[in-house]
Every structure is written in structure tokens, then in C-alpha cells.
Enzyme design. Sequence first.
Site, mmCIF file in Angstrom:
data_model
loop_
_atom_site.group_PDB
_atom_site.id
_atom_site.type_symbol
_atom_site.label_atom_id
_atom_site.label_comp_id
_atom_site.label_asym_id
_atom_site.label_seq_id
_atom_site.Cartn_x
_atom_site.Cartn_y
_atom_site.Cartn_z
ATOM 1 N N CYS A 28 34.769 40.189 51.983
ATOM 2 C CA CYS A 28 33.417 40.460 52.466
ATOM 3 C C CYS A 28 32.515 40.542 51.244
ATOM 4 C CB CYS A 28 33.369 41.723 53.318
ATOM 5 S SG CYS A 28 34.010 43.200 52.485
ATOM 6 N N HIS A 556 56.958 44.829 30.569
ATOM 7 C CA HIS A 556 57.073 43.846 31.654
ATOM 8 C C HIS A 556 58.119 42.812 31.266
ATOM 9 C CE1 HIS A 556 56.008 40.800 34.606
ATOM 10 N NE2 HIS A 556 55.201 41.662 35.188
#
Length: 633
Positions: A28, A556
Site C-alpha cells: 500500500c 552468517h
Amino acid sequence: MASKYDGLARIIIQNVGGKDNIISLAHCITRLRFKLKDESKANTEVLKSTEGIVTVMKSGGQYQVVIGNHVPDVYAVVCEKAHIAADAASDAPQEKMGIGATLIDWISGIFQPILSILCAAGIIKGLLALWAFFDPEAATSGAYQLWYAFGDGFFAFLPIILGATAAKKFGGNTFIGMGIGSALCYSGITAMAGAEAVGSVLAGTSFEMGYSATFFGIPIIMPSGGYLSTVVPIIVATYFTVKLEKWFKKIVPDVVKTFIAPVLAFVIMLPLTFLIIGPVTSFLCNVVGVIFGALYNIPVVGGLIAGILVGAFWQVLVIFGLHWGLVPLAMMNYGQLGYDFILSPYFTASFAQSMVVLAIYVKTKDKKMKDMALPAFVSGIFGVTEPCIYGITLPKKKPFVISCIASAIGGGIIGFFGVKSFMMGGLGVFGLPVFIGDNTMKHFIVVVIAMVIAMVIAFVATYATYKDDAPVAEKPVKKKGEAATEVIASPLKGEVKELSEVNDEAFSGGILGQGLAILPIEGKLYAPCNGEITTFFPTGHAIGISSENGAEILIHVGMDTVKLDGEGFTKKKNQGDKVKKGELLLEFDIDKIKGAGYDIITPMIITNSDDYSDVIPTDQTSVAPGDDAITVL
């Protein structure tokens, strides 16, 4: 071509559980609206703490990532990186939602794609009304007629447009909805509604509807204005037509089903639309309008009460995405009455919210708060209040309450005077022209007065009561060469690489923080410091550690290894565990990861790098577990 949002998009995709966890994605004005297969796979806290994301909300069966004004750009990059066709419907199974959540999801999904154009049409129509008010001859000019053709035409043929978005939302062929909408807007049908009635239903009531033709002897009951500009009939009719066409496609032979299935669906649904769906939905819409009208018509206080309620709770509805449930009421009134009065009181909400933030900007001595408040204020004046709400007022609570009270006062004034808006319009200051109509400026004037009153109350009350959470002290700046605040050890054995060599912009560009990368030669990962595991992905591929001295570390293992869904990773500790430097946290199968086609390079970064004057990686070319790797000053 690379986008500046590439890194942010990858972070979002990864932390909503990967692209395989995404059912569908829409946006939106300020939010990415995900439907996820499993929301438990999403790492909400990581997303909330990521720069570029205002907050994360869960509402109406949607996982909403609030971005801000540049959400269309982020949406496009997310679609590209996750290989999602923009605006494409997904056939993946969806999580069961309640009736209320389903309705809100339908309404938002149907109106969101056209919202910007809907607002554009409203703004143009409002500006033309302003022109005609000051120049009565303007309406006869060619320029006026040309612009008015779009401003008014978009609303007149709204059933065709909503038919397209509704069909897509319901997982059908876009042109199925457009076909039903075209029938509702067809000139012959419109003429039938305007013809002299030969019969009537509910005669003598405010719901009286007439008919001038029959379908094999059954009266075709039409509302007096026909179905131009209507909302609910087309949505309901499209839903049933899409379902019916899908059913026919299952039973009609493959060789002819492409065109026979829609023929059968239209042959059945067009009569049902005009004989049942149209009259019933029109009647129910009229009932809703009468109920709200009755509230406004309570002597003296009706409009005041309604205005206060809408003004006070509008921002609360926005937070949960429930304001979409009121949009059809306004659209219904525009189509039937030519104006709306139900939603008019909401108009002061964004201005009250913005002035609360401006007062905080003026009064605070917190530099970070000032940096947040000024752009949020500007955004709010133009009607986009999410940065104000989520970034500033809601976390502090009292400023949010003040904005609701100020909005309620402004809304009460608007409701008391029965202010009408005459079209859907823009947000914030761009919405002012919609209150010009009925050949008068009185609605516009009342709105401006109410808006100013709400803004003054919001600013004064906030300025008088706001206090910074704590005394603001400048952090001492350290220089390179001074004693290290902390030394972070290597968690792996392997070859040291610069972050710039990582094939991921979120890491290589330093978006998530500064540090280094290691190309491991052994599949064991050890704690780089004493501290606590604050994040440990269920898949095991990423781990966050907060050291005893305050460093926030993210490790990571490999790139895109979340897609392995934990295969090849064996966790030795859990999220929330206290750990000592050198403890084994994770084992991973290097060969398995490489065999699946993933890069094994492992970044280790300090995610709160801004809290330090410098983050210095080791100058060694290789490291073993426990070796000095990063120094934070």
C-alpha cells in the site's frame, strides 16, 4: 542494474522466511503486505532492527513490513530478488483466516492496486470544482471537460476497474471481473435504470427500487441510479463468477473449456447479478447508510458523537489495517448520494499526528529524535503517518494519545456541522479540494477550521507535556590507537576476506555493520566472546550474539543457505543460552553446502557499529578459532 534497495530487499526476503515461505506480496502507501505460509519462520525482531524498516505488524492475516514513502521502490526490488511476478496472484494454499480478517484482506487487496489512481482522479476532480467555484464559466471550456472526463469517468466506471482487481484477488481471470463490470455499466442498463418504472418494490420506503423490464417474466429490479460508481455489487458478483468459472473448467472437456467455461459462467451469473446480487447488496448498503445517517441525525449531538468517534479511533484502525473496512461505505455514498459524510471526520487525524511530532522536534534535545521527527512530520502533512506513529508517537504512548484526542476534537467539529466530501481524494493537504461542492465553500471552510484547531491543540499539549526519556549526553569519541573496548575472536578456522568480497550488498556494502568475512576450512563455529545468543535461526545458518561488553555480533554461515532449511547444520546451543568464548555453537557440512550450489563465505559483523568510533578487522590472512579477529574502539 543494481538498486540502492538491493541489500534491504535481501534482508526482508531472508527474514520473512525466504522466498519459498511467501504466498503473495502486495503493497500500500507505506507497507509491504506479505502472506506467509508460516509466520513462525519470520524473524520479526531482526526486521524491526533493520535500518530502512519502520516496524513490523501482523494484522488481517498479513505480515506487514512498514517501509515508508519509498515502499513502491522496495516492493519492486523485493519482487525481483524473490522472483515474484508483480501483482501476480498466488495459487499456494493460504492460512485459514476468520471472517473479519478475510473481509479486510479482500477489501485491501481489491482497493490497494488502484488507490493511487483513485486519489489522482479525486484530486483532479477537486481542483476542477475549485476552478468552477471561482469561475462559473469554466465548466463549459474544453480543458475543463477533458480533465473532468478522467476525474468523473474513473468513478463512473469503477465497477469495471474493481471487477479487474477483484477477479485477481479471488484468483481468477482479470477479464472475468471486467466483463461483469462492463455489463453493470452498459449504457442500455443505465438507460433501463433511468426509464420510467412499470413496477416497484418496497414502495413508500426509503429503499424503494423500480423495474422497467423483466427476465422471462421476472422483474429486473434496479436502483434509481443504476450501478455506475457502485462498489459492493461488482465485488460480490465477481467472487461468484470466478468460482463458477473455475468449477466449469474442471468438468468441461479440455479441448473447449477455454471459451465454454466463461460462456457458461456468464450465462448463469449475469442474470443472477441483476436479479439477486445487485438488488440485495444495494438494499443492504442502503441499510448501512441509513444506520449511519440515523446516528448523524440524532438531534444536536448525533454528528458530534459520530465525528468524535471516527476522529479518535481512525489512527488505531490504521495501525491494525482495519480502516480498509470503512472504504466501501464512502464509495457507496459517492455512488448513491454524490457525497460522503461518514469518513469526513477522519481528515484531521494526520494533521494532529504531524503536529505532535513537530512539537517533539521543537522541544527534544535528542539528536536522533530530531533526525527522525522532521522527515516524519513532512510525511504526515502529506497524509502518510506511519513514520510518525511507529517511529515516534506510539512507542512513547502519551504523544499518540494526545494526537487521538486532538483528532477527536477536530472530527467532532466536522461531524457536528455535517461536512461532506464530494469525491475520493488525495491524502493530507492534497485531500482538501474534495470538500468543495454543492456550489459552496462551507464544507471546505469548516474542515480547515477543524484542522487548524486540532493542529494547535496537538502541538500545544505535546509541547507542554513532552519530556525526553533520559538526559542526553554526548558519547565520548574515541580515536584509533586508544585502548580497545573489546576484541572479538575468530569463530572459525579459515581464510580472512574483506566484506567487500561477499556477494551480498547487505554485507559487502556495510549496510548491516562493519567487520570481516571468513572462508572456512572446517565446519565448526565457536563463540567469539563471552555473552548471550540473542538470535539463532531455526535453520542454523545465522547466529546473533551480544557480548558482555555490549558488542552485537552477527555470524552468517554462507550465502542464501537459509534455503537449505537446516540441512547440513547441527546446532549445539540454543537462542537465549549464555556462552563462553571458545564454546562450540554449531557444526555444518561444508561439502553439503557447496554441493547444493551455495557460497560458503561467512561474514562476521558488528551490527551496532555506530556505537563505536571504529571497527578494525585483523590484518592476518588466516585465522583459527580464538584468534583476534575484530577490534572495536
